[in-house]
Design an enzyme around this catalytic site. Structure first.
Site, PDB file in Angstrom:
ATOM      1  N   PHE A 168       0.799  -1.226   0.000  1.00  0.00           N
ATOM      2  CA  PHE A 168       0.000   0.000   0.000  1.00  0.00           C
ATOM      3  C   PHE A 168       0.833   1.280   0.000  1.00  0.00           C
ATOM      4  O   PHE A 168       0.418   2.294   0.580  1.00  0.00           O
ATOM      5  CB  PHE A 168      -0.967   0.009   1.192  1.00  0.00           C
ATOM      6  N   CYS A 169       1.992   1.255  -0.632  1.00  0.00           N
ATOM      7  CA  CYS A 169       2.876   2.436  -0.672  1.00  0.00           C
ATOM      8  C   CYS A 169       3.142   2.969   0.733  1.00  0.00           C
ATOM      9  O   CYS A 169       3.233   4.181   0.954  1.00  0.00           O
ATOM     10  CB  CYS A 169       2.286   3.534  -1.552  1.00  0.00           C
ATOM     11  N   ALA A 170       3.273   2.045   1.677  1.00  0.00           N
ATOM     12  CA  ALA A 170       3.594   2.401   3.066  1.00  0.00           C
ATOM     13  C   ALA A 170       4.461   1.290   3.632  1.00  0.00           C
ATOM     14  O   ALA A 170       4.140   0.674   4.651  1.00  0.00           O
ATOM     15  CB  ALA A 170       2.311   2.572   3.878  1.00  0.00           C
TER      16      ALA A 170
END
Length: 394
Positions: free
Chosen positions: A346-348
């Site tokens: 999740f781009c985290a």
């Protein structure tokens, strides 16, 4: 609820392996929310008059310029813009945050938690990166300590709601501490704005950024709103037509525009701005309390999920689970049950590793379900049933 907030494609169906046609349960709003009727109607009404903005004297250009600037006024109202604030249209939240990063005065110290989405983790030059806190009190204390020794301009960049856990961060408390130390505050509201009202003063924010494609207007527009002084003093984000007030014969002989135009070089995304503003206007008129209560009732039916704050902070409609092989589970949910969720990091990445354990990246991350306008109890019931059938119930 006004039909302006009806989801386009709410009756979309998909065929299961057994041949049954079922309503597609879209539970991936945190990535991109479906469009609502307000956005589609705004585009339909604009297209006959569509033309270049700020460039011409003819009917199309004049009408397009009017609609573009009216969209800016609507968005300003949506975020509670104050006197001296400005609204700049961008491509998305990532673009907005990169714009602000380029506009920071020389020597600015940026403080950011490593639990942020990459959009708010990567743009800042040499940031002070704090470990994601275990609770709100720890977050507040970490900011206090980090800023206590800073001299010169400073910026705290913090999310409004996590795109991984859905937890709402204690933004106002963090902002109050930051302001006590003379720092400014940027709030990444990409996941907050679709679910609860956002107001610069209420949040204690100096700047606010969000994306249209998270806010039911998927036409590639975003917003950076907030104090104008740093933006007016900065070099243009995009050098070109629109950003320049006059250009001389010699290289470098340029007078740059002031206000939002300074950072909106080139022909802007008129359709995106107008559709985004139409959704903002529809949400301003809506009963946001009732909408949030409905989302929370859906949340109550989905137990468990990873948590940064130990489950003590309120959430928006986002829940992630640590399951074996999340990509395979997501595929089974889509193919066998007609349910769309998201699997991955999740781009985290730092936050997902923290929540899921050191090997999370190697095993595919987490499984995330997210919802909003148009989501139903049946959607969440189907997800619960399917997860039980797959043996990975939360």
């Amino acid at each position: 609820m006004s039909d302006l907030l009806d989801i386009i494609g709410a009756d979309l169906t998909t065929t299961l392996p057994n041949g049954a046609a079922v309503r597609f349960a879209h539970l991936d709003y945190a990535a991109s929310a479906p469009a609502v009727r307000a956005a589609a109607d705004a585009v339909r009404d604009l297209l006959p008059y569509y033309g270049s903005v700020h460039r011409g004297a003819g009917l199309r250009s004049q009408r397009s310029t009017f609609e573009y600037e009216r969209a800016r006024e609507t968005v300003a109202e949506f975020v509670g813009a104050r006197e001296g604030d400005t609204v700049v249209f961008t491509r998305n939240t990532t673009d907005a945050l990169n714009l602000l990063a380029r506009a920071l005065p020389a020597g600015t110290t940026t403080v950011v938690f490593d639990g942020e989405h990459h959009a708010n983790l990567l743009p800042w030059p040499s940031p002070v990166r704090l470990p994601a806190p275990a609770d709100p009190d720890e977050a507040v204390e970490a900011v206090r300590v980090a800023l206590s020794s800073v001299r010169g301009p400073a910026l705290l960049a913090v999310t409004g709601a996590s795109n991984v856990t859905g937890e709402i961060w204690p933004v106002r408390r963090l902002a109050d501490v930051a302001h006590q130390h003379g720092a400014r505050v940027l709030v990444d509201a990409a996941q907050l704005a679709p679910h609860v009202p956002v107001d610069l003063d209420d949040l204690g924010a100096d700047y606010l950024a969000f994306s249209g494609h998270k806010l039911y207007a998927p036409f590639g527009a975003g917003v950076l709103a907030g104090r104008s002084d740093w933006l007016d003093a900065a070099e243009p984000y995009l050098r070109g037509g629109g950003a320049s007030a006059s250009v001389g014969d010699a290289p470098g002989d340029v007078v740059w525009a002031t206000g939002p135009a300074r950072h909106e070089g080139g022909t802007p995304n008129l359709v995106g701005a107008v559709s985004l503003a139409a959704v903002c206007e529809a949400l301003l008129r809506a009963d946001r309390v009732a909408l949030l209560e409905h989302e929370q009732s859906l949340l109550a039916g989905l137990d468990g999920g990873v948590s940064l704050f130990g489950g003590r902070q309120p959430r928006v409609g986002i829940v992630s689970f640590a399951v074996p092989d999340p990509a395979a589970v997501a595929d089974r949910l889509a193919q066998d049950h007609g349910i769309g969720v998201r699997a991955g990091l999740f781009c985290a990445h730092p936050l997902v590793r923290r929540l899921g354990g050191a090997g999370t990246c190697d095993t595919g991350g987490l499984l995330r379900a997210s919802w909003g306008l148009g989501s139903t109890h049946d959607d969440l019931d189907r997800l619960n049933t399917a997860l039980h059938e797959l043996g990975v119930c939360p």
